[in-house]
Design an enzyme around this catalytic site. Structure first.
Site, PDB file in Angstrom:
ATOM      1  CB  ILE A 165      -7.979  34.212  -3.003  1.00 28.80           C
ATOM      2  CG1 ILE A 165      -9.143  34.891  -2.279  1.00 28.80           C
ATOM      3  CG2 ILE A 165      -7.835  32.772  -2.514  1.00 28.80           C
ATOM      4  CD1 ILE A 165     -10.496  34.273  -2.549  1.00 28.80           C
ATOM      5  NE  ARG A 244     -18.846  30.880  -6.903  1.00 30.63           N
ATOM      6  CZ  ARG A 244     -18.393  31.327  -5.745  1.00 30.63           C
ATOM      7  NH1 ARG A 244     -17.435  30.660  -5.116  1.00 30.63           N
ATOM      8  NH2 ARG A 244     -18.883  32.427  -5.212  1.00 30.63           N
ATOM      9  CD  GLU A 273     -20.594  24.106  -4.273  1.00 28.59           C
ATOM     10  OE1 GLU A 273     -21.183  24.919  -3.515  1.00 28.59           O
ATOM     11  OE2 GLU A 273     -19.423  24.271  -4.644  1.00 28.59           O
ATOM     12  CG  HIS A 292     -18.587  26.158  -1.236  1.00 27.93           C
ATOM     13  ND1 HIS A 292     -19.289  26.517  -2.359  1.00 27.93           N
ATOM     14  CD2 HIS A 292     -17.753  27.211  -0.977  1.00 27.93           C
ATOM     15  CE1 HIS A 292     -18.905  27.722  -2.764  1.00 27.93           C
ATOM     16  NE2 HIS A 292     -17.962  28.153  -1.932  1.00 27.93           N
TER      17      HIS A 292
END
Length: 331
Positions: A165, A244, A273, A292
């Site tokens: 990523i 995260r 979350e 998210h």
């Protein structure tokens, strides 16, 4: 006459899945128990529904610990998670019980990289703040100093975790003629391709105009961005987190944003979350918080669901999972 019919395996799925994965599950030779609500099942309900199941398909919002495995019982053969990360699952406990855990690696790379760059641009150019001011009637005239922000073009971007990523983010940023720095525990195989230079942690903090987090969450990265790290960043720096929530000490970040220790932050992940609507971070104009949505492209979510179902059905059939997060379970 003896009944030779074979009992179908029972499976609990903790959320409705996108198509065509859901149809594949519904047509499979299983007894399917699908959680019908939009939100996740409460932990006690998850314990109750998983009891006696042979398969469990879960999400990051579901806590899979020793107590849940005990509630499931000895018949549980496979756990399949529709996510890349598995930090909500006690992998060691699953391995001890001989339960393979499936996940969905590689599928989120491009969607998450898109979102990270979008957050970087949104915070740099103050897009959310400006749009909110338009809606609230605070746009009165063209202002030479109105909603100005730092240039992305020609800036220095520090990537924490130059994996798949992180490298995808770097490729996108090459078009902005940025200077790319990165910090990993070991050299990245993508560094030469994307033109990124490894630097010590302190150098990345001190020299980056933007810092974007793409490291896995672990005890080693818990609160990696803390008060000490924030104090070493430029007062004009912007922090982006699509990794995260636990990688960032949110109390320290809120204080840094409130006092101008750093300029802004863009967060797609938080702790907890969802973040409560009255959380102090959400009262600050220089922070963008998203729910998210790093993987929230149609193709990524469909592929995640397909991989999760493939892992589940392989485990029920006694086959090796295509994507197993605890391969030690196979000895």
């Amino acid at each position: 006459m003896v009944n030779t019919a074979i009992a179908l395996p029972r499976v609990f799925v903790t959320r409705r899945l996108p198509e065509p994965a859901l149809s594949r599950l519904q047509q499979a030779p299983i007894v399917l128990d699908l959680w019908p609500e939009a939100g996740p099942p409460p932990y006690e309900e998850l314990q109750r529904r998983v009891a006696g199941c042979q398969g469990l398909l879960c999400l990051l919002t579901d806590r899979i610990d020793e107590a849940l495995l005990a509630a499931a019982g000895s018949e549980l053969r496979v756990i399949s998670q529709m996510a890349v990360g598995v930090d909500n699952i006690d992998l060691a406990a699953c391995t001890r019980r001989g339960i393979p855990v499936g996940h969905t690696p590689g599928v989120l790379t491009e969607a998450t990289a898109d979102l990270a760059v979008a957050l970087l641009l949104a915070t740099a150019r103050r897009l959310v703040e400006a749009a909110n001011d338009v809606k609230a009637g605070r746009w009165h005239t063209w202002d030479p100093m109105g909603w100005v922000g730092p240039d992305v073009h020609g800036s220095t971007v520090g990537i924490v975790g130059l994996g798949r990523i992180g490298a995808a983010v770097a490729r996108r940023l090459q078009g902005f003629a940025v200077r790319l720095l990165y910090h990993n525990p070991r050299p990245s195989p993508w560094a030469a391709e994307v033109g990124a230079t490894w630097v010590p942690w302190e150098t990345l903090l001190a020299e980056s105009d933007f810092i974007t987090l793409h490291c896995p969450y672990s005890p080693a990265t818990h609160h990696l961005i803390n008060a000490a790290a924030l104090a070493q960043m430029k007062p004009t720096a912007i922090l982006i987190n699509t990794a995260r929530g636990g990688v960032v000490d949110q109390e320290a970040l809120e204080q840094a944003l409130r006092t101008g220790r750093i300029a802004a932050a863009g967060l797609d992940v938080t702790t907890p979350e969802p973040l409560p609507a009255d959380h102090p971070l959400l009262s600050l104009p220089n922070v963008v918080v998203l729910p998210h949505i790093g993987s929230a492209s149609l193709s990524a979510r469909r592929r995640m669901a397909e991989m999760a179902v493939a892992n589940l059905l392989a485990g029920l059939a006694g086959e090796r999972l295509p994507h197993c997060a605890n391969p030690a379970v196979y000895g």
